[in-house]
Design a protein around this motif. Sequence first.
Motif, PDB file in Angstrom:
ATOM      1  N   GLU A  20      39.982  36.213  44.997  1.00  0.00           N
ATOM      2  CA  GLU A  20      40.113  37.484  44.294  1.00  0.00           C
ATOM      3  C   GLU A  20      40.376  38.655  45.245  1.00  0.00           C
ATOM      4  O   GLU A  20      40.827  39.714  44.821  1.00  0.00           O
ATOM      5  CB  GLU A  20      38.839  37.779  43.490  1.00  0.00           C
ATOM      6  N   LEU A  21      40.070  38.498  46.543  1.00  0.00           N
ATOM      7  CA  LEU A  21      40.237  39.588  47.501  1.00  0.00           C
ATOM      8  C   LEU A  21      41.708  39.838  47.799  1.00  0.00           C
ATOM      9  O   LEU A  21      42.480  38.893  47.958  1.00  0.00           O
ATOM     10  CB  LEU A  21      39.533  39.267  48.817  1.00  0.00           C
ATOM     11  N   PRO A  22      42.101  41.118  47.892  1.00  0.00           N
ATOM     12  CA  PRO A  22      43.474  41.416  48.311  1.00  0.00           C
ATOM     13  C   PRO A  22      43.726  40.854  49.716  1.00  0.00           C
ATOM     14  O   PRO A  22      42.822  40.821  50.552  1.00  0.00           O
ATOM     15  CB  PRO A  22      43.537  42.946  48.320  1.00  0.00           C
ATOM     16  N   TRP A  42      33.860  48.146  45.466  1.00  0.00           N
ATOM     17  CA  TRP A  42      35.119  48.122  44.727  1.00  0.00           C
ATOM     18  C   TRP A  42      36.269  48.260  45.716  1.00  0.00           C
ATOM     19  O   TRP A  42      36.224  49.084  46.619  1.00  0.00           O
ATOM     20  CB  TRP A  42      35.179  49.278  43.726  1.00  0.00           C
ATOM     21  N   ALA A  44      40.464  48.725  45.646  1.00  0.00           N
ATOM     22  CA  ALA A  44      41.664  48.960  44.835  1.00  0.00           C
ATOM     23  C   ALA A  44      42.892  48.852  45.727  1.00  0.00           C
ATOM     24  O   ALA A  44      42.940  49.436  46.813  1.00  0.00           O
ATOM     25  CB  ALA A  44      41.614  50.335  44.187  1.00  0.00           C
ATOM     26  N   SER A  48      45.564  46.708  41.138  1.00  0.00           N
ATOM     27  CA  SER A  48      44.520  45.698  41.055  1.00  0.00           C
ATOM     28  C   SER A  48      43.199  46.273  41.569  1.00  0.00           C
ATOM     29  O   SER A  48      43.156  46.925  42.613  1.00  0.00           O
ATOM     30  CB  SER A  48      44.908  44.466  41.881  1.00  0.00           C
ATOM     31  N   LEU A  49      42.130  46.037  40.836  1.00  0.00           N
ATOM     32  CA  LEU A  49      40.794  46.485  41.216  1.00  0.00           C
ATOM     33  C   LEU A  49      39.911  45.253  41.338  1.00  0.00           C
ATOM     34  O   LEU A  49      39.815  44.447  40.408  1.00  0.00           O
ATOM     35  CB  LEU A  49      40.234  47.436  40.151  1.00  0.00           C
ATOM     36  N   THR A  50      39.277  45.085  42.499  1.00  0.00           N
ATOM     37  CA  THR A  50      38.401  43.941  42.736  1.00  0.00           C
ATOM     38  C   THR A  50      36.983  44.439  42.963  1.00  0.00           C
ATOM     39  O   THR A  50      36.768  45.370  43.734  1.00  0.00           O
ATOM     40  CB  THR A  50      38.861  43.146  43.979  1.00  0.00           C
ATOM     41  N   ALA A  61      33.071  37.734  43.323  1.00  0.00           N
ATOM     42  CA  ALA A  61      34.206  38.659  43.242  1.00  0.00           C
ATOM     43  C   ALA A  61      34.964  38.428  41.940  1.00  0.00           C
ATOM     44  O   ALA A  61      35.048  37.304  41.445  1.00  0.00           O
ATOM     45  CB  ALA A  61      35.134  38.457  44.438  1.00  0.00           C
ATOM     46  N   TRP A  62      35.502  39.504  41.399  1.00  0.00           N
ATOM     47  CA  TRP A  62      36.328  39.423  40.202  1.00  0.00           C
ATOM     48  C   TRP A  62      37.356  40.541  40.265  1.00  0.00           C
ATOM     49  O   TRP A  62      37.159  41.532  40.956  1.00  0.00           O
ATOM     50  CB  TRP A  62      35.476  39.536  38.931  1.00  0.00           C
ATOM     51  N   SER A  63      38.453  40.367  39.550  1.00  0.00           N
ATOM     52  CA  SER A  63      39.530  41.358  39.578  1.00  0.00           C
ATOM     53  C   SER A  63      39.832  41.863  38.182  1.00  0.00           C
ATOM     54  O   SER A  63      39.677  41.141  37.193  1.00  0.00           O
ATOM     55  CB  SER A  63      40.801  40.763  40.183  1.00  0.00           C
ATOM     56  N   GLU A  65      43.007  44.073  36.268  1.00  0.00           N
ATOM     57  CA  GLU A  65      44.334  44.684  36.377  1.00  0.00           C
ATOM     58  C   GLU A  65      44.293  46.053  35.715  1.00  0.00           C
ATOM     59  O   GLU A  65      43.816  46.196  34.592  1.00  0.00           O
ATOM     60  CB  GLU A  65      45.405  43.804  35.721  1.00  0.00           C
TER      61      GLU A  65
END
Length: 183
Positions: A20-22, A42, A44, A48-50, A61-63, A65
């Motif tokens: 889930e991480l960028p 958080w 961003a 996308s926001l994780t 972790a979760w994302s 949109e």
Amino acid sequence: TDTGLEVWSEGQLFSVSSDELPVNLSDAMLAVGPWQGDEVLWIALDSSLTGIRFDGQMAEAWSIELENAPSAMAGSSDGLWMLTDSELQLLGPNGLWLRYARPASGEQLASHASRSVLWVSEDGILQQVENETILTRTQTPGFSGLVTDSTGSALLFGPEGLARVRAGRFIRFIGIEEGTPLY
């Protein structure tokens, strides 16, 4: 870091990895704020926001949109604030979104995760947002940067040095015309 995300907790440094991480965190915006009773980091990046919750042993972790990519972000005790091209948004700790008209002066956001006040600035104009009210703070020194301290006060820095602006209380008067002096 260059190798990923690391979290300091209970005297130890932990590496956090998740699908889930960028991938590129160097361009991401970071903020800390409440989420379902926990403090969450958080991240961003673009639209996308994780969210990352860490309990001292495991990271979750979760994302999410987003409709619009945020240009600024800050966490307060009220939740996660995001500024987009068209509005100011608040993701509350319960997962509900609140949307507000974008302040006329809005480029930077700053807040502290344990305080409810949000500071908004652009081109030397400072605004305080609290209890769904915006107050433009006048007589602030020239500044280019904005952060907050643990009391929720705004710390302004720039060519003139460092200045602290404490959050003021809002007092609403109902039934009095705007601009009427109060004696």
